[in-house]
Scaffold this motif. Structure first.
Motif, mmCIF file in Angstrom:
data_model
loop_
_atom_site.group_PDB
_atom_site.id
_atom_site.type_symbol
_atom_site.label_atom_id
_atom_site.label_comp_id
_atom_site.label_asym_id
_atom_site.label_seq_id
_atom_site.Cartn_x
_atom_site.Cartn_y
_atom_site.Cartn_z
ATOM 1 N N PHE A 130 47.549 35.419 43.881
ATOM 2 C CA PHE A 130 48.172 35.581 45.200
ATOM 3 C C PHE A 130 48.516 37.052 45.458
ATOM 4 O O PHE A 130 48.330 37.552 46.568
ATOM 5 C CB PHE A 130 49.442 34.729 45.298
ATOM 6 C CG PHE A 130 49.209 33.339 45.800
ATOM 7 C CD1 PHE A 130 48.823 33.112 47.115
ATOM 8 C CD2 PHE A 130 49.366 32.241 44.961
ATOM 9 C CE1 PHE A 130 48.602 31.818 47.586
ATOM 10 C CE2 PHE A 130 49.144 30.947 45.417
ATOM 11 C CZ PHE A 130 48.760 30.739 46.734
ATOM 12 N N LYS A 131 49.010 37.728 44.434
ATOM 13 C CA LYS A 131 49.374 39.144 44.593
ATOM 14 C C LYS A 131 48.137 39.975 44.929
ATOM 15 O O LYS A 131 48.176 40.852 45.801
ATOM 16 C CB LYS A 131 50.025 39.664 43.315
ATOM 17 C CG LYS A 131 50.493 41.119 43.410
ATOM 18 C CD LYS A 131 51.168 41.560 42.121
ATOM 19 C CE LYS A 131 51.701 42.990 42.240
ATOM 20 N NZ LYS A 131 50.662 43.975 42.576
ATOM 21 N N LEU A 132 47.033 39.703 44.240
ATOM 22 C CA LEU A 132 45.805 40.444 44.502
ATOM 23 C C LEU A 132 45.293 40.170 45.917
ATOM 24 O O LEU A 132 44.898 41.082 46.643
ATOM 25 C CB LEU A 132 44.732 40.074 43.482
ATOM 26 C CG LEU A 132 43.376 40.752 43.689
ATOM 27 C CD1 LEU A 132 43.496 42.253 43.490
ATOM 28 C CD2 LEU A 132 42.326 40.195 42.752
ATOM 29 N N LEU A 133 45.311 38.906 46.322
ATOM 30 C CA LEU A 133 44.863 38.550 47.665
ATOM 31 C C LEU A 133 45.717 39.245 48.726
ATOM 32 O O LEU A 133 45.208 39.711 49.754
ATOM 33 C CB LEU A 133 44.919 37.030 47.859
ATOM 34 C CG LEU A 133 43.971 36.200 46.974
ATOM 35 C CD1 LEU A 133 44.227 34.711 47.187
ATOM 36 C CD2 LEU A 133 42.514 36.539 47.252
ATOM 37 N N ALA A 134 47.017 39.346 48.451
ATOM 38 C CA ALA A 134 47.914 40.036 49.384
ATOM 39 C C ALA A 134 47.619 41.536 49.404
ATOM 40 O O ALA A 134 47.601 42.172 50.465
ATOM 41 C CB ALA A 134 49.368 39.785 48.995
ATOM 42 N N ASP A 135 47.399 42.119 48.211
ATOM 43 C CA ASP A 135 47.074 43.553 48.131
ATOM 44 C C ASP A 135 45.790 43.883 48.885
ATOM 45 O O ASP A 135 45.654 44.977 49.454
ATOM 46 C CB ASP A 135 46.934 43.983 46.665
ATOM 47 C CG ASP A 135 48.259 43.982 45.920
ATOM 48 O OD1 ASP A 135 49.303 43.966 46.597
ATOM 49 O OD2 ASP A 135 48.248 43.970 44.677
ATOM 50 N N ASP B 146 33.728 36.616 43.569
ATOM 51 C CA ASP B 146 33.895 37.841 44.358
ATOM 52 C C ASP B 146 34.322 39.000 43.454
ATOM 53 O O ASP B 146 35.032 38.822 42.456
ATOM 54 C CB ASP B 146 34.946 37.626 45.442
ATOM 55 C CG ASP B 146 34.864 38.680 46.534
ATOM 56 O OD1 ASP B 146 34.283 38.384 47.594
ATOM 57 O OD2 ASP B 146 35.355 39.803 46.312
ATOM 58 N N THR B 147 33.884 40.203 43.834
ATOM 59 C CA THR B 147 34.169 41.407 43.025
ATOM 60 C C THR B 147 35.652 41.747 42.965
ATOM 61 O O THR B 147 36.074 42.491 42.080
ATOM 62 C CB THR B 147 33.396 42.616 43.568
ATOM 63 O OG1 THR B 147 33.723 42.796 44.963
ATOM 64 C CG2 THR B 147 31.891 42.420 43.438
ATOM 65 N N ILE B 148 36.452 41.222 43.906
ATOM 66 C CA ILE B 148 37.885 41.581 43.884
ATOM 67 C C ILE B 148 38.589 41.047 42.647
ATOM 68 O O ILE B 148 39.682 41.510 42.296
ATOM 69 C CB ILE B 148 38.618 41.089 45.154
ATOM 70 C CG1 ILE B 148 38.741 39.568 45.154
ATOM 71 C CG2 ILE B 148 37.954 41.600 46.410
ATOM 72 C CD1 ILE B 148 39.657 39.047 46.246
ATOM 73 N N PHE B 149 37.970 40.085 41.978
ATOM 74 C CA PHE B 149 38.616 39.518 40.790
ATOM 75 C C PHE B 149 38.240 40.236 39.499
ATOM 76 O O PHE B 149 38.719 39.876 38.425
ATOM 77 C CB PHE B 149 38.261 38.026 40.656
ATOM 78 C CG PHE B 149 38.757 37.190 41.790
ATOM 79 C CD1 PHE B 149 40.110 37.081 42.042
ATOM 80 C CD2 PHE B 149 37.866 36.524 42.617
ATOM 81 C CE1 PHE B 149 40.579 36.316 43.108
ATOM 82 C CE2 PHE B 149 38.320 35.761 43.679
ATOM 83 C CZ PHE B 149 39.682 35.660 43.930
ATOM 84 N N GLU B 150 37.387 41.259 39.604
ATOM 85 C CA GLU B 150 36.957 41.973 38.398
ATOM 86 C C GLU B 150 38.128 42.636 37.704
ATOM 87 O O GLU B 150 38.213 42.652 36.477
ATOM 88 C CB GLU B 150 35.885 43.003 38.749
ATOM 89 C CG GLU B 150 34.552 42.381 39.151
ATOM 90 C CD GLU B 150 33.507 43.426 39.495
ATOM 91 O OE1 GLU B 150 33.858 44.627 39.486
ATOM 92 O OE2 GLU B 150 32.360 43.048 39.770
ATOM 93 N N SER B 151 39.046 43.220 38.490
ATOM 94 C CA SER B 151 40.198 43.891 37.876
ATOM 95 C C SER B 151 41.084 42.904 37.133
ATOM 96 O O SER B 151 41.624 43.194 36.067
ATOM 97 C CB SER B 151 41.020 44.624 38.939
ATOM 98 O OG SER B 151 41.519 43.707 39.899
#
Length: 295
Positions: free
Chosen positions: A23-28, A71-76
């Motif tokens: 959730f924090k990443l999605l918000a960021d 999705d690439t946003i989850f790589e971190s």
């Protein structure tokens, strides 16, 4: 074929990461936002395939098409799986889990909060990342395995255990040898430290008589081979005495050191020849700026 959707909680289980971090990443990334106690899907989130669904028992919730988990946003976040806890870091160096955070704090990598530990700017540079426990909210820090390759950290942790070899010390001191040979530490201060000038002896004596714990010629916990004149664990303050202002090489070295202190955001107190004659007036004021009371 019908598109399969996953709730954000189900998505977090699919990628094996805490829902709170997802959730924090999605918000960021601007895909969701928090309004009061609810998560709201943004236009950017809709463009990523997010939808709002309704459950008869749990009400509305945000869901994502199944492919979104790649999705690439989850790589971190995937990289976070390899992070080391402070306990794991301590185990690597043979240091008790009860001692590792206080040692990291003394090195300026973390600081103690009302509860738990928070990463410092220097800690972030060394691969530290801030987290908090889901149930209690207590903060803690994990470390990128790259910290195990940092010579400054390895050396500092070994010194704590008395493991630094003469060879290691000589290697790390290589760039400092010329200065040390030119100015031999032959002035003995009241606490037994041997320092390189009368001015340094007066500073050391002042700190000792003020009952302020200090180290002499402490290597900064960074990759560059830089040594301070004095280090105060309380307040994590470094003291530099600039005594050869008429020497061009010394002045150049001074400017280089100041840039290092600024780069890492270290707490620095600078003293000159004029200050030495008025330490009782000068030092208490400078120390107080960093929360250290001399008397």
């Amino acid at each position: 074929m019908a598109i399969k959707y996953l709730s954000t909680t189900a998505l977090s289980k699919e990628i094996q990461l805490p829902a709170k971090e997802v959730f924090k990443l999605l918000a960021d990334k601007g895909l969701v936002k928090r309004e009061k106690d609810n998560w709201i899907l943004t236009d950017e989130g809709k463009a990523k395939g997010g939808v709002v669904k309704s459950h008869p028992q749990y009400g509305s919730y945000i869901a994502w098409c199944e492919d979104f988990k790649n999705d690439t946003i989850f790589e971190s976040l995937e990289n976070d799986k390899n992070l080391l806890t402070s306990t794991a870091l301590g185990n690597h160096f043979g240091i008790s889990k009860f001692r590792i955070n206080p040692i990291l704090s003394e090195l300026g990598l973390v600081q103690k909060g009302v509860k738990g530990w928070t990463v410092t700017p220097l800690g972030k540079l060394m691969g530290g990342k801030q987290f908090e426990y889901d149930k209690t909210g207590v903060p803690y820090v994990c470390w990128n395995p790259i910290i195990l390759t940092k010579k400054s950290i390895i050396s500092s942790l070994k010194e704590v255990q008395g493991q630094s070899s003469t060879e290691e010390k000589n290697e790390s001191n290589h760039s400092y040898v010329g200065f040390r040979e030119k100015f031999e530490a032959k002035h003995r201060s009241a606490d037994g430290h041997y320092v390189r000038s009368r001015a340094e002896m007066l500073i050391d004596n002042w700190l000792y008589m003020s009952e302020i714990v200090h180290a002499y010629e402490r290597k900064l916990p960074i990759e560059e081979d830089v040594y301070c004149d004095f280090y105060l664990p309380v307040g994590k303050v470094y003291i530099e005495f600039w005594g050869l202002e008429n020497d061009p090489k010394y002045v150049a070295r001074k400017q280089d050191k100041i840039k290092i202190y600024e780069k890492y955001g270290f707490n620095l107190i600078e003293l000159s020849d004029e200050d030495i004659q008025n330490l009782d007036d000068i030092l208490p004021k400078k120390l107080l700026k960093f929360g250290i009371q001399a008397y």
